[in-house]
Structure formats: C-alpha cells, structure tokens
Design a protein around this motif. Structure first.
Motif, PDB file in Angstrom:
ATOM      1  N   PHE A   6       3.464   0.980  -7.701  1.00  0.00           N
ATOM      2  CA  PHE A   6       4.895   1.338  -7.199  1.00  0.00           C
ATOM      3  C   PHE A   6       5.537   0.152  -6.027  1.00  0.00           C
ATOM      4  O   PHE A   6       4.468  -0.120  -5.054  1.00  0.00           O
ATOM      5  CB  PHE A   6       4.931   2.594  -6.314  1.00  0.00           C
ATOM      6  N   ASP A   7       6.456  -0.490  -6.250  1.00  0.00           N
ATOM      7  CA  ASP A   7       7.099  -1.183  -5.309  1.00  0.00           C
ATOM      8  C   ASP A   7       7.519  -0.252  -4.312  1.00  0.00           C
ATOM      9  O   ASP A   7       7.678   0.882  -4.531  1.00  0.00           O
ATOM     10  CB  ASP A   7       8.368  -1.831  -6.002  1.00  0.00           C
ATOM     11  N   PHE A   8       7.703  -0.818  -2.997  1.00  0.00           N
ATOM     12  CA  PHE A   8       8.103   0.220  -1.795  1.00  0.00           C
ATOM     13  C   PHE A   8       9.432   0.055  -1.506  1.00  0.00           C
ATOM     14  O   PHE A   8      10.173   1.156  -1.614  1.00  0.00           O
ATOM     15  CB  PHE A   8       7.037  -0.266  -0.676  1.00  0.00           C
ATOM     16  N   ILE A  12      10.482   3.067  -3.646  1.00  0.00           N
ATOM     17  CA  ILE A  12      10.138   4.311  -2.980  1.00  0.00           C
ATOM     18  C   ILE A  12      11.201   4.878  -2.036  1.00  0.00           C
ATOM     19  O   ILE A  12      11.573   5.986  -1.654  1.00  0.00           O
ATOM     20  CB  ILE A  12       8.743   4.341  -2.448  1.00  0.00           C
ATOM     21  N   ILE A  96       5.073  10.239  -7.578  1.00  0.00           N
ATOM     22  CA  ILE A  96       3.857  10.103  -6.883  1.00  0.00           C
ATOM     23  C   ILE A  96       3.027  11.365  -6.963  1.00  0.00           C
ATOM     24  O   ILE A  96       1.826  11.435  -7.298  1.00  0.00           O
ATOM     25  CB  ILE A  96       3.914   9.695  -5.399  1.00  0.00           C
ATOM     26  N   VAL A 108       0.537   1.207  -3.762  1.00  0.00           N
ATOM     27  CA  VAL A 108       1.905   0.166  -3.455  1.00  0.00           C
ATOM     28  C   VAL A 108       1.610  -0.978  -3.323  1.00  0.00           C
ATOM     29  O   VAL A 108       0.674  -1.518  -2.770  1.00  0.00           O
ATOM     30  CB  VAL A 108       2.322   1.138  -1.928  1.00  0.00           C
ATOM     31  N   THR A 110       3.742  -4.284  -2.160  1.00  0.00           N
ATOM     32  CA  THR A 110       5.046  -4.583  -1.240  1.00  0.00           C
ATOM     33  C   THR A 110       4.967  -5.946  -0.670  1.00  0.00           C
ATOM     34  O   THR A 110       4.050  -6.363  -0.143  1.00  0.00           O
ATOM     35  CB  THR A 110       5.329  -3.711  -0.354  1.00  0.00           C
ATOM     36  N   VAL A 117       3.922  -0.077   6.833  1.00  0.00           N
ATOM     37  CA  VAL A 117       3.581   0.699   5.322  1.00  0.00           C
ATOM     38  C   VAL A 117       2.035   1.504   5.208  1.00  0.00           C
ATOM     39  O   VAL A 117       1.921   2.322   4.728  1.00  0.00           O
ATOM     40  CB  VAL A 117       3.847  -0.153   4.387  1.00  0.00           C
ATOM     41  N   CYS A 121       1.058   4.837   3.889  1.00  0.00           N
ATOM     42  CA  CYS A 121      -0.050   4.959   2.579  1.00  0.00           C
ATOM     43  C   CYS A 121      -1.250   5.745   2.983  1.00  0.00           C
ATOM     44  O   CYS A 121      -1.576   6.776   1.883  1.00  0.00           O
ATOM     45  CB  CYS A 121      -0.230   3.593   2.166  1.00  0.00           C
ATOM     46  N   LEU A 128      -2.913   0.346  -0.887  1.00  0.00           N
ATOM     47  CA  LEU A 128      -1.652  -0.767  -0.483  1.00  0.00           C
ATOM     48  C   LEU A 128      -2.131  -2.223  -0.791  1.00  0.00           C
ATOM     49  O   LEU A 128      -3.407  -2.545  -0.350  1.00  0.00           O
ATOM     50  CB  LEU A 128      -1.329  -0.418   0.795  1.00  0.00           C
TER      51      LEU A 128
END
Length: 197
Positions: A6-8, A12, A96, A108, A110, A117, A121, A128
């Motif tokens: 996942f990009d943040f 998200i 998620i 994640v 990012t 972040v 997480c 991360l």
C-alpha cells in the motif's frame, strides 16, 4: 501467503501526511508562514527545476533542522495517535482488514519518513518501507539518507526486502504515477481504489 503493498499518502490517507505532521508539530501560524516563505521552492518543484527529493529536504530542513530526533519521534507518536486516524480513508481500512483476515503480509511503501508513519503501522500491525533520514549528534538534519522512497525506488526497495516469488499473490494499491513501479510488481493492482490491468 499473499502480500499486499500500500502507498500511504493519498492512498491510505485523504491528505499528505508530511504537511499534516508539520502543521501538527509547528502550529497553524508557523506552518502557513513557513509555506509562504518557501513558496519559491514549491514553484521551482512544480516547474521541474528541483526534484521531489530536494524539495522535501528543503521543506523539512526549514521546519525541523536541529531538532532532537527523540523529540520528533515523540511528536510522530502523538500525530499517529491523534491525527492519522482522522485522515485515513474508510476504504483503506476495509481493504487492510480484508487482507489481515486472509493472513496476508501487509506493507506500507511510502516516501514519507518513519517518524510519523511507523507508529501508525506498528499499532496496525503493518510493516513499513519508508524514506530514511539523517541524524547527526542526535539531531535531525532534514537530509534524506539514501534515496527517496518514490517512483522506481519503491519497486527497488520492495524487491530488495522481499522475495516476491515466495508469495502466492501480490496486491498493490497506489494513487499516482509515482506508484507505477510498485503496481507493476503485482498480480492485482489498484489505482485510486479501482482495479487496473
């Protein structure tokens, strides 16, 4: 086991977490004054005179250079607890949770710093990959350590840290061209929550 990447920021979250963290840490007045002072930098970035990573260094150096890393980490934890839940998209939480229930590894990926972040997480039991930063004598310099985790670097870091062939299926979620390299690693890819080929 599957893996979900996942990009943040913008995927998200509804808003860019870096700017939200600066505003949280420095207050509304200092935040807007700083953005006004740095407006030539934003214009230079917009017209391609400086790269993304350099603009980020200038911005974060302006606001945080010389700050103790321990103080930033404390602020990051507070931000992750108080602000990030307010800017997380409901569809992101749903997706998620779906991957958690299926036993997927969730990561994640990012360009943001782990300062703000990582705590989110950790609380969400998510791994991360983020942009690393330089610390000298315990103080934040604003300089990126290594490469900005953006564009091609996202794909490189994922391949470096995970044996993607060991997963049954790879899912990836992004919202901008900077996520294309990450999405190209996936069996199932989603751009702005819409499935793409």
């Amino acid at each position: 086991m599957n893996i979900a990447l996942f990009d943040f920021d913008g995927t998200i979250t509804e808003k860019d977490s870096m700017f939200q963290f600066i505003r949280f840490a420095k207050g509304k007045v200092n935040y807007f004054f700083g953005l006004l002072f740095l407006s030539p930098v934003f214009m230079a970035f917009k017209f391609g005179f400086i790269p993304n990573w350099r603009g980020k260094e200038i911005l974060l150096s302006y606001f945080f250079k010389g700050t103790k890393e321990a103080d930033l980490i404390k602020l990051g934890a507070e931000f992750a607890e108080k602000v990030i839940p307010l800017i997380v998209k409901p569809e992101a939480i749903d997706e998620i949770d779906k991957h958690k229930k299926s036993g997927s590894k969730i990561v994640v990926v990012t360009a943001s710093f782990p300062i703000w972040v990582q705590p989110w997480c950790d609380s969400s039991q998510i791994e991360l990959i983020a942009t690393n930063y330089e610390v000298v004598d315990g103080k934040f310099t604003g300089i990126i350590k290594g490469l900005n985790c953006h564009g091609p670097e996202k794909g490189r870091r994922i391949r470096e840290l995970y044996d993607l062939k060991s997963f049954d299926k790879i899912f990836a979620y992004g919202n901008s061209p900077a996520d294309h390299e990450m999405l190209n690693l996936a069996d199932e890819k989603f751009m702005k929550w819409e499935k793409v080929n």
